[in-house]
Structure formats: C-alpha cells, structure tokens
Design a protein around this motif. Structure first.
Motif, short mmCIF file in Angstrom:
data_model
loop_
_atom_site.label_atom_id
_atom_site.label_comp_id
_atom_site.label_asym_id
_atom_site.label_seq_id
_atom_site.Cartn_x
_atom_site.Cartn_y
_atom_site.Cartn_z
N UNK A 281 6.49 11.80 2.90
CA UNK A 281 5.41 11.05 2.28
C UNK A 281 5.73 9.57 2.46
N UNK A 282 4.88 8.84 3.15
CA UNK A 282 5.12 7.44 3.49
C UNK A 282 4.14 6.54 2.76
N UNK A 283 4.67 5.54 2.06
CA UNK A 283 3.85 4.53 1.38
C UNK A 283 4.34 3.16 1.82
N UNK A 284 3.41 2.28 2.15
CA UNK A 284 3.76 0.93 2.57
C UNK A 284 2.67 -0.03 2.11
N UNK A 285 2.95 -1.30 2.22
CA UNK A 285 1.98 -2.32 1.85
C UNK A 285 1.24 -2.80 3.09
N UNK A 286 -0.06 -3.00 2.97
CA UNK A 286 -0.81 -3.58 4.09
C UNK A 286 -0.28 -4.97 4.44
N UNK A 287 0.38 -5.61 3.48
CA UNK A 287 0.94 -6.96 3.66
C UNK A 287 2.44 -6.91 3.92
N UNK A 288 2.94 -5.79 4.40
CA UNK A 288 4.37 -5.57 4.52
C UNK A 288 4.98 -6.34 5.69
N UNK B 134 14.15 -6.73 12.83
CA UNK B 134 13.41 -7.92 13.24
C UNK B 134 12.57 -8.44 12.08
N UNK B 135 12.93 -9.59 11.57
CA UNK B 135 12.19 -10.21 10.47
C UNK B 135 11.86 -11.63 10.89
N UNK B 136 10.66 -12.10 10.55
CA UNK B 136 10.28 -13.44 11.00
C UNK B 136 9.35 -14.10 10.00
N UNK B 137 9.17 -15.41 10.17
CA UNK B 137 8.21 -16.18 9.40
C UNK B 137 8.56 -16.34 7.94
N UNK B 138 7.53 -16.64 7.13
CA UNK B 138 7.72 -16.86 5.70
C UNK B 138 8.31 -15.65 4.99
N UNK B 139 7.95 -14.46 5.42
CA UNK B 139 8.48 -13.25 4.79
C UNK B 139 9.98 -13.14 5.02
N UNK C 184 3.78 13.83 6.47
CA UNK C 184 2.82 14.73 5.84
C UNK C 184 1.62 13.94 5.34
N UNK C 185 1.90 12.81 4.70
CA UNK C 185 0.84 11.91 4.22
C UNK C 185 1.31 10.47 4.38
N UNK C 186 0.34 9.58 4.61
CA UNK C 186 0.62 8.15 4.73
C UNK C 186 -0.41 7.40 3.88
N UNK C 187 0.07 6.48 3.05
CA UNK C 187 -0.81 5.67 2.21
C UNK C 187 -0.37 4.22 2.26
N UNK C 188 -1.34 3.34 2.21
CA UNK C 188 -1.03 1.91 2.15
C UNK C 188 -1.56 1.33 0.85
N UNK C 189 -0.81 0.35 0.35
CA UNK C 189 -1.20 -0.35 -0.89
C UNK C 189 -1.71 -1.74 -0.52
N UNK C 190 -2.81 -2.12 -1.13
CA UNK C 190 -3.39 -3.44 -0.87
C UNK C 190 -2.91 -4.47 -1.89
N UNK C 191 -2.34 -4.00 -3.01
CA UNK C 191 -2.05 -4.91 -4.12
C UNK C 191 -0.59 -5.37 -4.19
N UNK C 192 0.14 -5.27 -3.08
CA UNK C 192 1.56 -5.61 -3.14
C UNK C 192 2.09 -6.11 -1.80
N UNK C 193 3.35 -6.49 -1.83
CA UNK C 193 4.09 -6.90 -0.65
C UNK C 193 5.33 -6.02 -0.55
N UNK C 194 6.20 -6.27 0.38
CA UNK C 194 7.39 -5.44 0.61
C UNK C 194 8.25 -5.32 -0.65
N UNK D 55 5.52 -2.29 9.37
CA UNK D 55 4.24 -1.94 10.02
C UNK D 55 4.50 -1.28 11.38
N UNK D 56 5.57 -1.69 12.07
CA UNK D 56 5.95 -1.03 13.32
C UNK D 56 6.39 0.41 13.07
N UNK D 57 7.15 0.62 11.99
CA UNK D 57 7.54 1.99 11.61
C UNK D 57 6.30 2.83 11.40
N UNK D 58 5.37 2.30 10.63
CA UNK D 58 4.14 3.04 10.31
C UNK D 58 3.38 3.37 11.59
N UNK D 59 3.18 2.39 12.45
CA UNK D 59 2.42 2.61 13.68
C UNK D 59 3.12 3.59 14.62
#
Length: 173
Positions: free
Chosen positions: A117-124, A73-78, A140-150, A129-133
C-alpha cells in the motif's frame, strides 16, 4: 483512532541514527538492524521515507510505504528544507551521507502474494515521485495526498482518511 485487534503486538524500532539511538545512520547500522528483525514474521511493516525503503527488506504479509524515495537525488528548496530537518533528527557523519549510501545500496524488493500500500504527497520530493512513477504498478493500492508535503504527510488529515479506509477494507472482518 482505530483499534483493529487488541491481540496485535506493535514493534516501533528506534532506527540507527534516528530518535534516541546513539548510532550513526550508515549502511552497516541498517544491515545490523535488519539482521536482528529478519526472522520475525510481521503482519504489517510500515515506514516513511527511508523507513519505507528499509521496510521492503523485512518479511511481512503487508506493507505500508509512505513517501519512499527511489534514489538519493534531492534538489531545490525541498533539498534545503530536508537538510535542515534531517540535521535535527538524524545522526550522520555528514548530512545526507548515510541516506545517500543507503538509498544507493538498498534493493527495491517486491515479493509475490504480498500487499503493498503506497501513499505519497502530490507535492513530494522528486525522488519519491520517481518511485511512484516507476513502481506504482507493483503496489496493491496507490494514493496521493494533496494536503501535505514529504515531511508532514504522516500528520495530514487526508493520510489518516486513506489509512482508515485501507484498514477497514483489508483488516476488519
């Protein structure tokens, strides 16, 4: 740049439908790829986006999942940005056809006694974001990046900083 151990062998596949591969991305082409690598015993499997979902089907001790989507499921400008970028890099019969087919069919497998080990963008993407939630508690660990997109997370400074910390924590003796 971090060198963990000069004895490591690295396998970087050209997935069907990607890079120089002349095959189209499809469920069958990925099933064939997994069949080829299924008997390897990898120390670490790393994948971004669809590659992260595919990596969950490959035997390894450790997994680095970068922005894995849960559903097609992908929508909008992204969605429009992703469509434009995919058209230049991914060979599919129709845009999103292979991706949709795969994300619908691929199971999300988490095995016991493995490091995820899961890394994603807050702007993803919403699907990431559904996968993360939905699945972050299995990692084991989850981190989000603020400085990037998908599409640019793997080149972000914050991602490399997280990766460097993770490598030092888990893989250097």
């Amino acid at each position: 740049l971090i060198f963990i151990n000069p004895e490591f062998e690295v396998f970087i596949p050209d997935l069907p439908g990607h890079g120089e591969s002349q095959e189209e991305l499809s469920k069958e082409s990925i099933e064939n790829f997994i069949e080829v690598v299924k008997d390897f015993d990898f120390f670490l499997v790393c994948g971004h986006s669809l590659g992260a979902r595919i990596s969950l089907l490959i035997e390894a001790k450790n997994y680095l999942l970068i922005s894995p989507p849960l559903s097609p499921e992908f929508s909008g400008n992204k969605k429009e940005l992703l469509k434009t970028l995919r058209a230049r890099r991914v060979k599919e019969e129709k845009t999103y056809q292979g991706l949709t087919e795969l994300l619908t069919a691929l199971p999300v497998n988490f095995a016991e006694n493995k490091n995820y080990f899961l890394v994603y963008s807050k702007n993803d993407l919403k699907s990431v974001l559904e996968f993360v939630n939905t699945l972050k508690n299995r990692c084991t660990e989850v981190h989000s990046c603020r400085d990037s997109f998908h599409n640019d997370i793997i080149t972000s400074y914050e991602f490399f900083s997280i990766l460097k910390t993770w490598v030092r924590k888990y893989f250097q003796n």
